[in-house]
Design a protein around this motif. Sequence first.
Motif, PDB file in Angstrom:
ATOM      1  N   VAL A 217       0.832  -1.204   0.000  1.00 36.82           N
ATOM      2  CA  VAL A 217       0.000   0.000   0.000  1.00 36.82           C
ATOM      3  C   VAL A 217       0.866   1.253   0.000  1.00 36.82           C
ATOM      4  N   ALA A 218       2.015   1.192   0.672  1.00 33.79           N
ATOM      5  CA  ALA A 218       2.904   2.358   0.754  1.00 33.79           C
ATOM      6  C   ALA A 218       3.429   2.773  -0.622  1.00 33.79           C
ATOM      7  N   LEU A 219       3.407   1.859  -1.602  1.00 29.78           N
ATOM      8  CA  LEU A 219       3.894   2.182  -2.952  1.00 29.78           C
ATOM      9  C   LEU A 219       2.816   2.794  -3.837  1.00 29.78           C
ATOM     10  N   ASN A 220       1.574   2.728  -3.381  1.00 26.76           N
ATOM     11  CA  ASN A 220       0.475   3.215  -4.216  1.00 26.76           C
ATOM     12  C   ASN A 220       0.609   4.701  -4.538  1.00 26.76           C
ATOM     13  N   GLY A 221       0.446   5.037  -5.825  1.00 34.19           N
ATOM     14  CA  GLY A 221       0.473   6.432  -6.242  1.00 34.19           C
ATOM     15  C   GLY A 221       1.855   7.024  -6.360  1.00 34.19           C
ATOM     16  N   LYS A 222       2.901   6.226  -6.243  1.00 35.11           N
ATOM     17  CA  LYS A 222       4.263   6.745  -6.324  1.00 35.11           C
ATOM     18  C   LYS A 222       4.865   6.472  -7.699  1.00 35.11           C
ATOM     19  N   ARG A 223       5.680   7.387  -8.128  1.00 39.37           N
ATOM     20  CA  ARG A 223       6.313   7.290  -9.440  1.00 39.37           C
ATOM     21  C   ARG A 223       7.711   6.678  -9.341  1.00 39.37           C
ATOM     22  N   ASP A 224       8.071   5.970 -10.371  1.00 43.42           N
ATOM     23  CA  ASP A 224       9.441   5.446 -10.521  1.00 43.42           C
ATOM     24  C   ASP A 224       9.896   4.664  -9.294  1.00 43.42           C
ATOM     25  N   VAL A 225       9.083   3.691  -8.894  1.00 42.28           N
ATOM     26  CA  VAL A 225       9.440   2.868  -7.730  1.00 42.28           C
ATOM     27  C   VAL A 225       9.564   1.394  -8.144  1.00 42.28           C
ATOM     28  N   LYS A 226      10.003   1.157  -9.383  1.00 40.62           N
ATOM     29  CA  LYS A 226      10.091  -0.228  -9.850  1.00 40.62           C
ATOM     30  C   LYS A 226      11.097  -1.035  -9.050  1.00 40.62           C
ATOM     31  N   ASP A 227      12.177  -0.376  -8.592  1.00 41.89           N
ATOM     32  CA  ASP A 227      13.155  -1.100  -7.790  1.00 41.89           C
ATOM     33  C   ASP A 227      12.542  -1.562  -6.470  1.00 41.89           C
ATOM     34  N   LYS A 228      11.753  -0.680  -5.842  1.00 42.51           N
ATOM     35  CA  LYS A 228      11.084  -1.048  -4.594  1.00 42.51           C
ATOM     36  C   LYS A 228      10.017  -2.103  -4.841  1.00 42.51           C
ATOM     37  N   ALA A 229       9.281  -1.945  -5.935  1.00 42.33           N
ATOM     38  CA  ALA A 229       8.241  -2.920  -6.276  1.00 42.33           C
ATOM     39  C   ALA A 229       8.848  -4.295  -6.527  1.00 42.33           C
ATOM     40  N   GLU A 230       9.995  -4.329  -7.185  1.00 39.81           N
ATOM     41  CA  GLU A 230      10.658  -5.603  -7.479  1.00 39.81           C
ATOM     42  C   GLU A 230      11.156  -6.274  -6.204  1.00 39.81           C
ATOM     43  N   ARG A 231      11.697  -5.461  -5.272  1.00 42.42           N
ATOM     44  CA  ARG A 231      12.160  -6.035  -4.000  1.00 42.42           C
ATOM     45  C   ARG A 231      10.979  -6.615  -3.211  1.00 42.42           C
ATOM     46  N   LEU A 232       9.856  -5.902  -3.209  1.00 40.37           N
ATOM     47  CA  LEU A 232       8.677  -6.401  -2.499  1.00 40.37           C
ATOM     48  C   LEU A 232       8.134  -7.650  -3.193  1.00 40.37           C
ATOM     49  N   PHE A 233       8.134  -7.652  -4.513  1.00 40.51           N
ATOM     50  CA  PHE A 233       7.700  -8.819  -5.290  1.00 40.51           C
ATOM     51  C   PHE A 233       8.518 -10.050  -4.895  1.00 40.51           C
ATOM     52  N   ASN A 234       9.823  -9.865  -4.796  1.00 43.49           N
ATOM     53  CA  ASN A 234      10.710 -10.980  -4.430  1.00 43.49           C
ATOM     54  C   ASN A 234      10.524 -11.403  -2.971  1.00 43.49           C
ATOM     55  N   ARG A 235      10.213 -10.450  -2.091  1.00 47.00           N
ATOM     56  CA  ARG A 235       9.957 -10.783  -0.684  1.00 47.00           C
ATOM     57  C   ARG A 235       8.727 -11.676  -0.567  1.00 47.00           C
ATOM     58  N   ILE A 236       7.674 -11.319  -1.305  1.00 52.33           N
ATOM     59  CA  ILE A 236       6.449 -12.124  -1.271  1.00 52.33           C
ATOM     60  C   ILE A 236       6.723 -13.513  -1.838  1.00 52.33           C
ATOM     61  N   LYS A 237       7.432 -13.551  -2.965  1.00 54.13           N
ATOM     62  CA  LYS A 237       7.749 -14.827  -3.612  1.00 54.13           C
ATOM     63  C   LYS A 237       8.577 -15.719  -2.688  1.00 54.13           C
ATOM     64  N   LYS A 238       9.572 -15.135  -2.023  1.00 60.54           N
ATOM     65  CA  LYS A 238      10.435 -15.897  -1.118  1.00 60.54           C
ATOM     66  C   LYS A 238       9.651 -16.406   0.085  1.00 60.54           C
ATOM     67  N   ALA A 239       8.761 -15.567   0.632  1.00 59.41           N
ATOM     68  CA  ALA A 239       7.964 -15.969   1.791  1.00 59.41           C
ATOM     69  C   ALA A 239       7.079 -17.165   1.460  1.00 59.41           C
TER      70      ALA A 239
END
Length: 485
Positions: A217-239
């Motif tokens: 939710v903290a990433l919603n509405g933010k620009r140019d946060v693909k690096d953060k989105a990718e790290r979160l994506f990998n965190r979910i996948k790893k969990a």
Amino acid sequence: MLNTNNYFQKSQSIDWELLPEALSKGNKLVEGASQNNWAAYNSNENIKRVVDAYFQKLSDYLDKNPSAPTQKSMPAKVVKAEPKTASPAKPAPAPKKAPEKKAAAEKEEYDSEDVEHIDTDVQFIKRYATMHGKVKSQAQILTLIHSLQKAILERRIKKDSPYAKEIELMQNQLIGCYEKMGDMAEIKIDSKNLKRYLQIAHSQEGMLSVALLKAYVALNGKRDVKDKAERLFNRIKKAVEQGKITKSDKYANKLNEAFGTLKNYIDGNPAMLTINKTQLNGLMGILGEDLFQKKSLNGYDDDNGMIVSSGELLAMDFQTIGLKGKYKELIGDPSVGFTAMVYGLPKSGKSTMCLDFANYLAAHHGKVLFCAVEEGFGYTLKEKIERLKAHHSNLYITDRVPENISDFDFVFIDSVSKAGMDVNDIDQIRKLHPNTSFIFIYHTTKEGKFKGVNEHAHEVDVIVQVDKGKATSTGRFNAGGSMDI
């Protein structure tokens, strides 16, 4: 000696911003305890004890500084939170390391329950336990006492809490420390109590799925946060791969939706990560509004700011509330989510004007909450409502500032000082409710100084001064507007 009968009279001329921090914070505690004819003070022995201790400290300070209450007091000797702790001669370097290893081992053996939200009483006990062995200021101790008392009075911590005994003990230890300490104190909790506090502190752990959704939710509405989105994506996948989150998790479906949104954002070309409204509303119901305070609006990035060209700025559409009539002449047509400060001497007409304004907004612009903290539910408030005919179905009255104000478009707080709010409280409530407009009401002294935080004047969109039945304004929407009350 200061007491409940003379406190406000004798402290009226004090500029709290020029006193030591602990004394200025103590004043806010007294303002809270004095509401409804000192109801909390008279009904709660712990509140009475800490307020009486504050009266004594302030009296002593004023006696020593009769003409210059602006001078900071010198640090007094360091005392311990619990006088029954071991004497200073007992600890030695060699045996001190062994308990640390033992404590680390015990920490691994704690039985923790995964919960969506950690209980308020557990949060406070954890906060106190982490103070052990650290040096804290008088102001920090008083802040914790104040927060704890507020949670108890608001029934976020109840008498039937399973940890009521520990809360009472912690409260007494904090008050005892405050009564005896100078400007600084080293917090020492005896081993038996510390062990129990740590057991409680580790009894609840926040659910991993909730933590991941919070980061999403903290990433919603933010620009140019693909690096953060990718790290979160990998965190979910790893969990998921490690079995920390399974299909049986209560929020597995919500996390799966977040996973898909993150993947589409990472693989696609949008500059902004956007969560659709239906999904966002569902998450708000699960996580609570307090987790949305960092959510950015209109693409604003809290970390780096939003950069647009002047042409893009001119093309933006900023919504106003459509204010008309005498209040438009006074303050202009403000944007949605505007903030205003109304100030003046007692009996100058501030509350009357604001109640009339609240009624006007309720009739034409939305749902309004008027927090009559100063007057409470009494004859004078009833008389004003009858005289002004301020009884619209969209206008609601309360005698405090409730935690949940998300249903309202406009909120009046009369007064800020009586509500015990400081700049941080005001900043937080605005961030939590970015689409709600706030009108903050302040009292001033005869010298024209605010009874509260002068720096707040720089943070609002509109400033209205009320003097002898006339209101004049300055601000971003209309400079120099005026009206008779």
